[in-house]
Design a protein around this motif. Structure first.
Motif, short mmCIF file in Angstrom:
data_model
loop_
_atom_site.label_atom_id
_atom_site.label_comp_id
_atom_site.label_asym_id
_atom_site.label_seq_id
_atom_site.Cartn_x
_atom_site.Cartn_y
_atom_site.Cartn_z
N PHE A 188 9.79 -10.41 -25.44
CA PHE A 188 10.64 -9.22 -25.34
C PHE A 188 9.80 -7.97 -25.64
CE2 PHE A 188 13.59 -12.58 -26.93
CZ PHE A 188 14.38 -12.67 -25.81
N ALA A 194 21.73 -11.66 -26.32
CA ALA A 194 21.02 -12.89 -25.96
C ALA A 194 19.60 -12.85 -26.52
CB ALA A 194 20.99 -13.07 -24.45
N GLY A 195 18.94 -11.70 -26.39
CA GLY A 195 17.61 -11.55 -26.96
C GLY A 195 17.66 -11.66 -28.47
N LEU A 236 16.74 3.15 -22.94
CA LEU A 236 18.09 2.76 -23.33
C LEU A 236 18.28 2.78 -24.83
CD1 LEU A 236 20.69 1.93 -21.70
CD2 LEU A 236 18.61 2.37 -20.39
N ALA A 266 13.07 -3.72 -27.38
CA ALA A 266 14.21 -3.40 -26.50
C ALA A 266 13.80 -2.24 -25.60
CB ALA A 266 15.42 -3.05 -27.35
N PRO A 267 14.34 -2.20 -24.36
CA PRO A 267 13.95 -1.14 -23.41
C PRO A 267 14.06 0.25 -24.04
CG PRO A 267 15.43 -2.72 -22.36
CD PRO A 267 15.33 -3.11 -23.80
N VAL A 292 16.71 -7.06 -26.95
CA VAL A 292 17.04 -7.13 -25.52
C VAL A 292 18.41 -7.81 -25.39
CG1 VAL A 292 16.31 -8.09 -23.30
CG2 VAL A 292 14.61 -7.06 -24.81
N SER A 332 26.58 -4.40 -24.07
CA SER A 332 26.95 -4.84 -22.72
C SER A 332 28.42 -4.63 -22.42
CB SER A 332 26.63 -6.33 -22.55
OG SER A 332 25.24 -6.54 -22.57
N LEU A 337 27.25 -1.85 -20.26
CA LEU A 337 25.84 -1.77 -19.88
C LEU A 337 25.19 -3.16 -19.83
CD1 LEU A 337 24.78 1.19 -22.25
CD2 LEU A 337 25.32 1.36 -19.81
N PRO A 338 25.86 -4.15 -19.24
CA PRO A 338 25.31 -5.52 -19.33
C PRO A 338 23.95 -5.68 -18.65
CG PRO A 338 27.07 -5.45 -17.71
CD PRO A 338 27.10 -4.13 -18.43
N GLY A 339 23.68 -4.90 -17.62
CA GLY A 339 22.39 -5.02 -16.94
C GLY A 339 21.23 -4.45 -17.71
N GLU A 340 21.54 -3.60 -18.71
CA GLU A 340 20.47 -2.86 -19.40
C GLU A 340 19.82 -3.64 -20.53
OE1 GLU A 340 19.24 -0.49 -18.04
OE2 GLU A 340 20.76 0.65 -16.96
N ARG A 341 20.47 -4.70 -20.99
CA ARG A 341 19.90 -5.55 -22.03
C ARG A 341 19.54 -4.74 -23.27
NH1 ARG A 341 22.56 -8.49 -21.05
NH2 ARG A 341 21.55 -10.03 -22.34
#
Lengths: 395, 395
Positions: free
Chosen positions: A282, A107-108, A289, A285-286, A104, A244, A249-253
């Motif tokens: 977590f 940071a994740g 994405l 990861a999404p 994620v 990001s 794509l910073p919002g997508e993590r």
């Protein structure tokens, strides 16, 4: 009623929060076009068209159960394979699926690897100035952050002080190149010297010391400068990456960790990181994405807008008498404040409708950070404010 | 080289991991159609078409900088507003944007609120059987998990034992209704009795005790049973929700926390949760999926497939002599093993190509969990195996 740890964190977080709120108020007061917000590292270049196309292709063509369903906590194998193949091509490495963990964002990823490695009291070394969140991430696992003071001439890591601080308690060292907040890129020689100190310390103390390379700005390097890929220089290197900044794509993590086979206790670490990804909440990861990244690993990145901003701002500020190292990467300028107190300086800057982040937020008082991932015209409009701010000190 | 905490976690995680690997091996050996995998809570109903439509509409019509960019760590205001409005309509509540925090799934939400609330040594009470990850989430913040033993007659919370265990050290209580692993739904009377115990304890100890309602299965209730919305019964209630099960999006990691204005120290908690979301490395819930949720909050959920599975499996297993509470929600059956040792029982089940999770993973030995979010035909094909397993014990 909140925890003691959070009380301290909430208090510390209020400076940037206050700046954000103040920026909004200033925009209401003076008009948004008259406020020059250099505070946020939010990409100003649009994501490449390939991202949109990938999203539409995936939801149109693939099975929704596969697009949105659970997969291994480490991520889709085919995506991890694409990333490994791309890294191998670019950096002459030999990574496979088993070396890549989808995360994620960076940071994740950093939280996963710190959870994996740190016992309470373990030390993690960073080089000032550094991204302030490192302190919080290390504290999440009760590690101690050891800050190597800055070399304010070059803003390269202060290796003499590093050699003094590395010890039998050192579990990891975090580097960030291209660097936030300075824009400096560590050269191959710097990396070699850093690696040598770490190898010597490992030998001396009989420990494993991991080098964590936080690389969200890898793709943002100018003037053809090379950003060394650190796994080649030091065996115990873990790379954290994020899309990001490179794909905006910073919002997508979405990002990944690279855990090379050369790591001491590689198998244990890979397994533990997989578990840490899950238990930290977590899980993975999404998923959509991840699949988008699988189709976009080799999309060319156009950073010409950032480069234009960089050159214009560096030249204009230099002419106004500001001192700074010319950045070779990322999208930040780290300028010397005209007084020792960087917070007071950034308060004065606000009077000229300039929002700049005090260097003390990065462990380096006396400086301020400008994020130039902004509109070119805003930069041009802001120059008179920088001139006026300089005049307050040198009339 | 990994941390002591992770060493223990890796060891504990190996049971389910081994089951997963064994399932794959069994599928190779016997053919996938002859292996009856009831181990995973992975939705088998496709996400509603509205999800696909929302994704395409958003990427086609909206500004990519807004779709994929940073927003407040709490999430997009318009999405949080949609959620608040929908909750208010359904449950006669009065939530606003300020009460909703978008999270990386329910797992992310639980970690955020536990990080926000727990000091080391604080106690968190759960009712056996419980989702095993709660233990890990609480341990992430050095809290102590206090397990209330099960009431194996009803599988409702054992309130007498609860009243014995709640103390001045209790910071939070986690409930999960509809329940994983039992499928039981807590009635309004149960909730009222539970709330009364908590109110009394707060008065007695002069503390705030938070009720954390983990509700990923809220939408999965059968036979018209009502799932009470807990903020109405106890003021210090925080709700954690996930779209993993209701919209079949487990890979996307999207959910939210509800922090009602009635919470003791509400403002402090909301602010701290926002910071916790950032420093734990979530930063924010994935942005595109947030927007998808904004368009899908009121999409009707069709659970008829799960309901058919539930009825068929409950009837068939009852006829085979298995004992269980008929589930009113979620997609799990919790059946009594034919011997005390649930691990040995699930090993025997494997010989009949049945993959069942031992109840000890949920703090309730002597039982096994079946996830019936699977293909209906697989269930039908599996019945002879359940019969054969029963015969091993009662010939």
């Amino acid at each position: 009623m909140i925890s003691k740890k959070m009380e301290a964190l909430v208090e510390n977080s209020s400076v940037i929060r206050a700046m954000f709120e103040e920026g909004k108020k200033m925009a209401d007061l003076y008009g948004a076009e008259n406020v020059f917000d250099y505070s946020l590292g939010n990409p100003s270049i649009e994501p490449p068209d390939e991202v949109k196309k990938a999203i539409i292709d995936i939801v149109t063509e693939e099975n929704p159960m596969d697009i949105h369903g659970y997969m291994n906590n480490s991520g889709y194998e085919e995506v991890r394979r694409e990333i490994a193949v791309s890294l191998n091509k670019r950096f002459d490495t030999a990574f496979g699926v088993e070396h890549i963990l989808m995360t994620v964002g960076a940071a994740g990823g950093l939280n996963v690897i710190l959870k994996t490695l740190l016992n309470p009291g373990d030390e993690v070394i960073v080089f000032a100035p550094f991204f302030g969140e490192y302190r919080n991430y290390v504290n999440n696992y009760d590690g101690n952050l050891i800050v190597v003071p800055p070399d304010t001439k070059s803003f390269l890591p202060n290796l003499r002080e590093f050699a003094n601080r590395i010890s039998e308690r050192t579990k990891a060292v975090i580097v960030n190149t291209p660097n936030n907040p300075t824009g400096v890129v560590y050269s191959e020689n710097t990396i070699k010297a850093l690696a040598e100190i770490m190898y010597k310390a490992q030998d001396k103390f009989g420990t494993s010391i991991y080098l964590i390379s936080d690389e969200p700005y890898r793709e943002l390097a100018y003037d053809g400068v090379e950003v060394p890929f650190l796994t080649k220089y030091y065996e115990n290197t873990i790379v954290g990456y994020s899309y990001s900044k490179s794909l905006s794509l910073p919002g997508e993590r979405i990002g990944y960790l690279v855990m090379p086979g050369e790591l001491d206790d590689w198998e244990e670490i890979v397994h533990a990181a997989n578990v840490a990804n899950r238990i930290l909440g977590f899980v993975n990861a999404p998923s959509l994405l991840q699949k988008v990244i699988g189709k976009c690993v080799d999309v060319p990145i156009n950073i010409s807008q950032y480069d234009r901003n960089r050159k214009f701002l560096y030249d204009a500020l230099s002419r106004c008498g500001y001192e700074m190292v010319k950045p070779e990467g990322a999208f930040y300028l780290f300028i010397k404040a005209f007084e020792k107190d960087d917070v007071a300086f950034s308060e004065k800057a606000k009077k000229h409708r300039l929002l700049l982040v005090p260097g003390s937020a990065f462990g380096c008082p006396g400086y301020v950070r400008l994020a130039y991932c902004v509109d070119y015209d805003m930069i041009k409009r802001s120059i008179p404010s920088f001139q006026a701010l300089a005049k307050e000190y040198y009339r």
